[in-house]
Design a protein around this motif. Structure first.
Motif, PDB file in Angstrom:
ATOM      1  N   GLU A   1      -0.926  11.889  -3.297  1.00 16.74           N
ATOM      2  CA  GLU A   1      -1.461  11.891  -4.637  1.00 16.74           C
ATOM      3  C   GLU A   1      -2.715  10.920  -4.519  1.00 16.74           C
ATOM      4  OE1 GLU A   1      -2.716  11.641  -8.709  1.00 16.74           O
ATOM      5  OE2 GLU A   1      -1.982  10.059  -7.301  1.00 16.74           O
ATOM      6  N   LEU A   2      -4.043  11.397  -5.199  1.00 16.47           N
ATOM      7  CA  LEU A   2      -5.331  10.854  -5.154  1.00 16.47           C
ATOM      8  C   LEU A   2      -4.956   9.315  -5.314  1.00 16.47           C
ATOM      9  CD1 LEU A   2      -8.108  10.980  -4.177  1.00 16.47           C
ATOM     10  CD2 LEU A   2      -8.669  11.648  -6.542  1.00 16.47           C
ATOM     11  N   MET A   3      -4.364   8.926  -6.567  1.00  9.88           N
ATOM     12  CA  MET A   3      -4.139   7.641  -6.574  1.00  9.88           C
ATOM     13  C   MET A   3      -3.056   7.071  -6.254  1.00  9.88           C
ATOM     14  SD  MET A   3      -6.987   7.861  -8.400  1.00  9.88           S
ATOM     15  CE  MET A   3      -7.242   5.962  -8.955  1.00  9.88           C
ATOM     16  N   GLY A   4      -2.244   7.508  -5.383  1.00 11.29           N
ATOM     17  CA  GLY A   4      -1.349   7.011  -4.673  1.00 11.29           C
ATOM     18  C   GLY A   4      -2.160   6.557  -3.368  1.00 11.29           C
TER      19      GLY A   4
ATOM     20  N   VAL B   1      -4.705  16.137  -0.436  1.00 13.63           N
ATOM     21  CA  VAL B   1      -4.706  15.525  -1.503  1.00 13.63           C
ATOM     22  C   VAL B   1      -4.583  16.241  -2.958  1.00 13.63           C
ATOM     23  CG1 VAL B   1      -5.959  13.743  -2.817  1.00 13.63           C
ATOM     24  CG2 VAL B   1      -6.164  13.658  -0.468  1.00 13.63           C
ATOM     25  N   VAL B   2      -3.825  15.781  -3.599  1.00 11.44           N
ATOM     26  CA  VAL B   2      -3.687  16.570  -5.052  1.00 11.44           C
ATOM     27  C   VAL B   2      -3.868  15.333  -6.220  1.00 11.44           C
ATOM     28  CG1 VAL B   2      -2.184  18.511  -4.179  1.00 11.44           C
ATOM     29  CG2 VAL B   2      -1.155  16.298  -5.173  1.00 11.44           C
ATOM     30  N   VAL B   3      -4.241  15.877  -7.251  1.00 10.14           N
ATOM     31  CA  VAL B   3      -4.227  15.022  -8.388  1.00 10.14           C
ATOM     32  C   VAL B   3      -3.035  15.256  -9.209  1.00 10.14           C
ATOM     33  CG1 VAL B   3      -5.175  14.484 -10.637  1.00 10.14           C
ATOM     34  CG2 VAL B   3      -6.748  14.918  -8.649  1.00 10.14           C
ATOM     35  N   GLY B   4      -2.053  14.265  -9.404  1.00 10.61           N
ATOM     36  CA  GLY B   4      -0.676  14.397 -10.026  1.00 10.61           C
ATOM     37  C   GLY B   4      -0.753  14.347 -11.509  1.00 10.61           C
ATOM     38  N   PRO B   5       0.343  14.606 -12.337  1.00  7.78           N
ATOM     39  CA  PRO B   5       0.517  14.838 -13.663  1.00  7.78           C
ATOM     40  C   PRO B   5      -0.113  13.817 -14.419  1.00  7.78           C
ATOM     41  CG  PRO B   5       2.307  15.594 -12.663  1.00  7.78           C
ATOM     42  CD  PRO B   5       1.540  15.005 -11.528  1.00  7.78           C
ATOM     43  N   LEU B   6       0.367  12.316 -14.182  1.00 10.78           N
ATOM     44  CA  LEU B   6      -0.073  11.203 -14.886  1.00 10.78           C
ATOM     45  C   LEU B   6      -1.707  11.070 -14.668  1.00 10.78           C
ATOM     46  CD1 LEU B   6       0.456   8.935 -16.509  1.00 10.78           C
ATOM     47  CD2 LEU B   6       1.054   7.464 -14.449  1.00 10.78           C
ATOM     48  N   THR B   7      -2.039  11.051 -13.349  1.00 17.12           N
ATOM     49  CA  THR B   7      -3.459  10.788 -13.060  1.00 17.12           C
ATOM     50  C   THR B   7      -4.340  11.933 -14.009  1.00 17.12           C
ATOM     51  OG1 THR B   7      -3.078  10.043 -10.927  1.00 17.12           O
ATOM     52  CG2 THR B   7      -5.427  10.867 -11.433  1.00 17.12           C
ATOM     53  N   ALA B   8      -3.873  13.289 -14.076  1.00 17.48           N
ATOM     54  CA  ALA B   8      -4.394  14.285 -14.840  1.00 17.48           C
ATOM     55  C   ALA B   8      -4.709  13.810 -16.214  1.00 17.48           C
ATOM     56  CB  ALA B   8      -3.858  15.456 -14.573  1.00 17.48           C
ATOM     57  N   ALA B   9      -3.402  13.425 -16.994  1.00 24.72           N
ATOM     58  CA  ALA B   9      -3.592  12.982 -18.058  1.00 24.72           C
ATOM     59  C   ALA B   9      -4.285  11.800 -18.424  1.00 24.72           C
ATOM     60  CB  ALA B   9      -2.124  12.475 -18.497  1.00 24.72           C
ATOM     61  N   GLU B  10      -4.486  10.690 -17.438  1.00 19.15           N
ATOM     62  CA  GLU B  10      -5.305   9.486 -17.800  1.00 19.15           C
ATOM     63  C   GLU B  10      -6.772   9.864 -17.797  1.00 19.15           C
ATOM     64  OE1 GLU B  10      -2.480   6.217 -15.435  1.00 19.15           O
ATOM     65  OE2 GLU B  10      -3.901   7.396 -14.376  1.00 19.15           O
ATOM     66  N   ILE B  11      -7.161  10.972 -17.101  1.00 16.33           N
ATOM     67  CA  ILE B  11      -8.746  11.348 -17.185  1.00 16.33           C
ATOM     68  C   ILE B  11      -8.970  12.669 -18.028  1.00 16.33           C
ATOM     69  CG2 ILE B  11      -8.850  10.513 -14.645  1.00 16.33           C
ATOM     70  CD1 ILE B  11      -9.158  13.256 -13.914  1.00 16.33           C
ATOM     71  N   GLY B  12      -7.974  12.776 -18.849  1.00 18.23           N
ATOM     72  CA  GLY B  12      -8.357  14.116 -19.905  1.00 18.23           C
ATOM     73  C   GLY B  12      -8.092  15.390 -19.317  1.00 18.23           C
TER      74      GLY B  12
ATOM     75  N   ASN C   1       0.598  -1.087  -0.044  1.00 19.83           N
ATOM     76  CA  ASN C   1       0.029  -0.201  -0.019  1.00 19.83           C
ATOM     77  C   ASN C   1       0.849   1.213  -0.065  1.00 19.83           C
ATOM     78  OD1 ASN C   1      -2.525  -1.199  -0.124  1.00 19.83           O
ATOM     79  ND2 ASN C   1      -2.588  -1.601   2.257  1.00 19.83           N
ATOM     80  N   GLN C   2       2.133   0.997  -0.316  1.00 19.46           N
ATOM     81  CA  GLN C   2       3.040   2.407  -0.314  1.00 19.46           C
ATOM     82  C   GLN C   2       2.778   2.911  -1.440  1.00 19.46           C
ATOM     83  OE1 GLN C   2       3.999   3.162   3.015  1.00 19.46           O
ATOM     84  NE2 GLN C   2       5.831   3.646   1.962  1.00 19.46           N
ATOM     85  N   PRO C   3       2.737   4.417  -1.785  1.00 15.26           N
ATOM     86  CA  PRO C   3       2.751   5.047  -2.760  1.00 15.26           C
ATOM     87  C   PRO C   3       3.968   4.894  -3.649  1.00 15.26           C
ATOM     88  CG  PRO C   3       1.968   6.273  -1.154  1.00 15.26           C
ATOM     89  CD  PRO C   3       2.580   5.312  -0.502  1.00 15.26           C
TER      90      PRO C   3
END
Length: 256
Positions: A219-222, A241-252, A196-198
């Motif tokens: 990071e939200l998905m971490g 909590v924040v939304v990181g770059p890769l997550t932001a890219a994955e959801i458009g 469960n470690q980010p």
């Protein structure tokens, strides 16, 4: 002849499902108009505590989720004032289909089909149909101190979110709900499922921080705030909590 006809009908059904899934995915992440999310509360363990908690849920209980998603979307250049809008549905009395922890591949596929149908036939609210359905399954922490894994499905645009029926845990419930919501939009987990470690860097809120640890946000998905190489904390609310770059890219929300 009849065998060929049955095969043709099955292929047409599969084609329809595949096209429907594709267009749902494209529409859900083009961010031209707000996404409509309907939330269905469910008493997960039949407890009086969960029943009482659900009956006392306020009409504005998703305000923090809406504000968090709006702020993070704006950070990544999405200009919608409210990119995600939540609506509350009446309590459901039927539990979602359960997945056997020891299920094989075929069993998991069959569960997925049953779950998708179960979500699809959930009662509709007046007005436009929801884009995403969230099923919040509440548990009394005294009876269920450890929750089963929640699941968010991009195919079907639904999530089953296990949460606690306790006011002191509303903030952490919001974090789990936001995490699973983003799964329905294509975001992937960014933590090691064994510990469960980010995962660094994509599971860290600030992978360029010096020194790297401890982090102050998740990071939200971490899913967690990394404190050391072996320890991380569950965020108490979306304020951490924040939304990181890769997550932001994955959801458009951003370009990879």
């Amino acid at each position: 002849m009849w065998r060929n006809l049955r095969i043709l009908v099955l292929l047409l059904i599969l084609l329809f499902v595949a096209l429907n899934t594709y267009f749902d995915r494209v529409y859900a992440t083009d961010w031209n108009i707000p996404l409509r999310v309907t939330v269905y509360p469910i008493n997960g363990d039949g407890s009086e505590q969960a029943e009482r908690f659900i009956s006392q849920l306020s009409s504005d209980r998703f305000k923090h989720l809406e504000e968090f998603l709006a702020a993070e979307a704006n950070h990544w250049g999405i200009k919608l004032e409210q990119p995600v809008s939540f609506r509350s549905a009446p309590q459901l009395r039927e539990l979602p289909p359960a997945l056997d922890p020891d299920a094989n591949v075929l069993s998991a596929i069959w569960w997925s089909l049953r779950m998708r149908y179960w979500a699809w036939q959930s009662p509709e609210l007046p007005g436009a149909a929801p884009d995403i359905r969230l099923f919040l399954v509440y548990h009394d922490p005294e009876l269920t101190p450890t929750l089963s894994h929640s699941v968010g499905m991009q195919k079907g645009l639904y999530a089953v979110v296990n949460v606690f029926a306790d006011r002191s845990m509303v903030g952490s419930n919001d974090v789990v709900t936001a995490h699973e919501l983003l799964h329905t939009l294509g975001a992937t987990d960014k933590y090691d499922p064994r510990t469960n470690q980010p995962l660094n860097p994509h599971g860290y809120a600030d992978p360029t921080q010096q020194p790297l640890l401890p982090q102050t946000h998740a990071e939200l998905m971490g899913g967690r705030i990394p404190i050391s190489s072996t320890k991380s904390d569950i965020p108490e609310s979306l304020r951490h909590v924040v939304v990181g770059p890769l997550t932001a890219a994955e959801i458009g929300w951003a370009q990879e």
